[in-house]
Design a protein around this motif. Structure first.
Motif, PDB file in Angstrom:
ATOM      1  N   VAL A   8       0.630  -1.268   0.107  1.00 22.00           N
ATOM      2  CA  VAL A   8      -0.074  -0.069  -0.044  1.00 22.00           C
ATOM      3  C   VAL A   8       0.882   1.264  -0.140  1.00 22.00           C
ATOM      4  O   VAL A   8       1.564   1.481   0.714  1.00 22.00           O
ATOM      5  CB  VAL A   8      -0.844  -0.038   1.214  1.00 22.00           C
ATOM      6  CG1 VAL A   8      -1.698   1.295   1.282  1.00 22.00           C
ATOM      7  CG2 VAL A   8      -1.809  -1.366   1.363  1.00 22.00           C
ATOM      8  N   THR A   9       0.636   2.160  -1.052  1.00 23.97           N
ATOM      9  CA  THR A   9       1.501   3.357  -1.019  1.00 23.97           C
ATOM     10  C   THR A   9       0.654   4.630  -0.496  1.00 23.97           C
ATOM     11  O   THR A   9      -0.551   4.155  -0.048  1.00 23.97           O
ATOM     12  CB  THR A   9       1.786   3.728  -2.288  1.00 23.97           C
ATOM     13  OG1 THR A   9       0.702   4.256  -3.071  1.00 23.97           O
ATOM     14  CG2 THR A   9       2.641   2.594  -3.211  1.00 23.97           C
ATOM     15  N   GLY A  10       1.201   5.584   0.186  1.00 24.75           N
ATOM     16  CA  GLY A  10       0.361   6.445   0.637  1.00 24.75           C
ATOM     17  C   GLY A  10      -0.261   5.799   2.053  1.00 24.75           C
ATOM     18  O   GLY A  10      -1.470   6.418   2.640  1.00 24.75           O
ATOM     19  N   ALA A  11       0.408   5.140   2.517  1.00 28.74           N
ATOM     20  CA  ALA A  11      -0.167   4.405   3.817  1.00 28.74           C
ATOM     21  C   ALA A  11      -0.225   5.378   5.066  1.00 28.74           C
ATOM     22  O   ALA A  11      -1.088   4.970   5.944  1.00 28.74           O
ATOM     23  CB  ALA A  11       0.715   3.194   4.304  1.00 28.74           C
ATOM     24  N   LEU A  80      -1.809  -4.709  -4.783  1.00 32.17           N
ATOM     25  CA  LEU A  80      -1.068  -3.735  -4.901  1.00 32.17           C
ATOM     26  C   LEU A  80      -2.152  -2.346  -4.809  1.00 32.17           C
ATOM     27  O   LEU A  80      -2.883  -2.298  -5.535  1.00 32.17           O
ATOM     28  CB  LEU A  80      -0.185  -3.565  -5.975  1.00 32.17           C
ATOM     29  CG  LEU A  80       0.551  -2.158  -6.343  1.00 32.17           C
ATOM     30  CD1 LEU A  80       1.493  -1.776  -5.170  1.00 32.17           C
ATOM     31  CD2 LEU A  80       1.439  -2.211  -7.891  1.00 32.17           C
ATOM     32  N   VAL A  81      -2.157  -1.622  -3.821  1.00 30.45           N
ATOM     33  CA  VAL A  81      -2.738  -0.502  -3.574  1.00 30.45           C
ATOM     34  C   VAL A  81      -2.068   0.787  -3.904  1.00 30.45           C
ATOM     35  O   VAL A  81      -1.251   1.149  -3.022  1.00 30.45           O
ATOM     36  CB  VAL A  81      -3.763  -0.346  -2.365  1.00 30.45           C
ATOM     37  CG1 VAL A  81      -4.780   0.807  -2.394  1.00 30.45           C
ATOM     38  CG2 VAL A  81      -4.352  -1.857  -2.140  1.00 30.45           C
ATOM     39  N   HIS A  82      -2.392   1.600  -4.741  1.00 35.98           N
ATOM     40  CA  HIS A  82      -1.907   2.880  -5.198  1.00 35.98           C
ATOM     41  C   HIS A  82      -2.803   4.106  -4.345  1.00 35.98           C
ATOM     42  O   HIS A  82      -3.588   4.503  -5.158  1.00 35.98           O
ATOM     43  CB  HIS A  82      -1.742   3.170  -6.710  1.00 35.98           C
ATOM     44  CG  HIS A  82      -0.826   2.397  -7.206  1.00 35.98           C
ATOM     45  ND1 HIS A  82       0.548   2.178  -7.150  1.00 35.98           N
ATOM     46  CD2 HIS A  82      -0.892   1.329  -8.267  1.00 35.98           C
ATOM     47  CE1 HIS A  82       1.110   1.192  -8.056  1.00 35.98           C
ATOM     48  NE2 HIS A  82       0.164   0.758  -8.760  1.00 35.98           N
ATOM     49  N   ALA A  83      -2.358   4.404  -3.233  1.00 43.36           N
ATOM     50  CA  ALA A  83      -3.086   5.422  -2.598  1.00 43.36           C
ATOM     51  C   ALA A  83      -2.422   6.678  -2.301  1.00 43.36           C
ATOM     52  O   ALA A  83      -3.036   7.751  -1.812  1.00 43.36           O
ATOM     53  CB  ALA A  83      -3.588   4.766  -1.208  1.00 43.36           C
ATOM     54  N   ALA A  84      -1.388   6.755  -2.862  1.00 43.89           N
ATOM     55  CA  ALA A  84      -0.324   7.970  -2.693  1.00 43.89           C
ATOM     56  C   ALA A  84      -0.914   9.131  -3.651  1.00 43.89           C
ATOM     57  O   ALA A  84      -1.124   8.596  -4.474  1.00 43.89           O
ATOM     58  CB  ALA A  84       1.110   7.826  -2.780  1.00 43.89           C
ATOM     59  N   ALA A  85      -0.986  10.378  -3.363  1.00 42.25           N
ATOM     60  CA  ALA A  85      -1.570  11.412  -4.322  1.00 42.25           C
ATOM     61  C   ALA A  85      -1.240  12.737  -3.664  1.00 42.25           C
ATOM     62  O   ALA A  85      -1.038  12.750  -2.308  1.00 42.25           O
ATOM     63  CB  ALA A  85      -2.861  11.317  -4.586  1.00 42.25           C
ATOM     64  N   GLU A 113       5.055   3.284 -12.787  1.00 39.12           N
ATOM     65  CA  GLU A 113       6.303   2.451 -12.385  1.00 39.12           C
ATOM     66  C   GLU A 113       6.575   1.548 -11.258  1.00 39.12           C
ATOM     67  O   GLU A 113       6.965   0.545 -11.599  1.00 39.12           O
ATOM     68  CB  GLU A 113       7.389   3.736 -12.360  1.00 39.12           C
ATOM     69  CG  GLU A 113       8.758   3.292 -11.980  1.00 39.12           C
ATOM     70  CD  GLU A 113       9.571   2.455 -13.065  1.00 39.12           C
ATOM     71  OE1 GLU A 113      10.517   2.064 -12.833  1.00 39.12           O
ATOM     72  OE2 GLU A 113       8.889   2.384 -14.070  1.00 39.12           O
ATOM     73  N   LEU A 114       5.709   1.634 -10.288  1.00 38.78           N
ATOM     74  CA  LEU A 114       5.750   0.586  -9.401  1.00 38.78           C
ATOM     75  C   LEU A 114       4.869  -0.375  -9.748  1.00 38.78           C
ATOM     76  O   LEU A 114       5.566  -1.757  -9.625  1.00 38.78           O
ATOM     77  CB  LEU A 114       4.926   1.022  -7.869  1.00 38.78           C
ATOM     78  CG  LEU A 114       5.073   0.092  -6.875  1.00 38.78           C
ATOM     79  CD1 LEU A 114       6.629  -0.087  -6.362  1.00 38.78           C
ATOM     80  CD2 LEU A 114       4.591   1.058  -5.579  1.00 38.78           C
ATOM     81  N   SER A 115       3.862  -0.216 -10.248  1.00 40.58           N
ATOM     82  CA  SER A 115       3.053  -1.417 -10.935  1.00 40.58           C
ATOM     83  C   SER A 115       4.263  -2.202 -11.877  1.00 40.58           C
ATOM     84  O   SER A 115       4.205  -3.549 -12.158  1.00 40.58           O
ATOM     85  CB  SER A 115       1.919  -0.982 -11.867  1.00 40.58           C
ATOM     86  OG  SER A 115       0.720  -0.423 -11.087  1.00 40.58           O
TER      87      SER A 115
END
Length: 238
Positions: A8-11, A80-85, A113-115
């Protein structure tokens, strides 16, 4: 049997914290964020590995890619969760090149890129990629041009990625919350003269529950898009 693995990004953001808490119930979660205090609290949760990182600098600029080494060495990634913004109010007239790049780098390029970096692990797990979008990803409003443009681009990224991986076993979903009670929304509200009333907005835990719904989808399908809206839209409130 080992638990499935989630990244998880933006955790450390308002939504991210709740997403980590929700997924840690039955996943081993790698929580990526910049707020050291919040990371320390997340690290106390069972099944959570808290990783301090500035994903733009570490992933795109190569300033500390070794911090992400533990992720790249994983044998599989199930979710994979893209939560950073980032979201800041700009008009075309008031924006600068630096403003555009800051939003596009974090909101679009980092998820792409992370994906890409984790694609072998996602394929190995027949995993799921979730992009946290926004109502701004399908409708633009004056004074929010850069954020809206970045979220439109993120939706295109998700839709194209889903089609690219249709035969590779990776599922791709977009979750688009409406106005949610987070520090990001409070920051946007500070640029207006309106009083901030958290009761008008979505509780971040509801976004985490929407993610749970997507994660639980059976293997023969994928939930491609989920709109999470306030119980009563702001424009409809009496």
């Amino acid at each position: 049997m080992s638990k499935p693995i989630a990244v998880v990004t933006g955790a450390t953001g308002g939504m991210g914290v709740e997403i980590v808490r929700e997924l840690s119930q039955d996943h081993t979660v790698y929580a990526l964020g910049r707020n050291e205090a919040v990371l320390a609290d997340l690290g106390k949760l069972d099944n959570v590995h808290a990783l301090g990182t500035d994903v733009v600098a570490d992933l795109l600029d190569g300033g500390g890619v070794e911090k992400l080494g533990s992720l790249l060495d994983l044998g599989r990634v199930d979710v994979l969760v893209h939560a950073a913004a980032i979201a800041q109010p700009f008009t075309v007239e008031s924006s600068t090149v630096e403003d555009w790049r800051a939003h596009l780098d974090l909101n679009v390029v980092v998820p792409g890129e992370l994906s890409r970096r984790l694609l072998p692990q996602l394929r190995a797990a027949q995993g799921l990629v979730i992009f946290i979008n926004s109502g701004a990803g399908s409708g633009a409003f004056p004074g929010n041009v850069i954020y809206a443009a970045s979220k439109h681009a993120l939706r295109a990224l998700a839709d194209a990625f889903r089609k690219e991986e249709a035969n590779g076993g990776v599922r791709v979903s977009t979750i688009s919350p409406g106005p949610t009670d987070t520090a990001m929304l409070r920051g946007l509200n500070d640029s207006t003269d309106e009083e901030y009333n958290p009761e008008l907005y979505i509780d971040p835990v509801e976004v985490a529950r929407a993610i749970r719904f997507v994660v639980r989808a059976g293997s023969s399908t994928q939930i491609t898009n989920v709109d999470v809206r306030p119980r009563v839209e702001l424009a409809d409130r009496e």
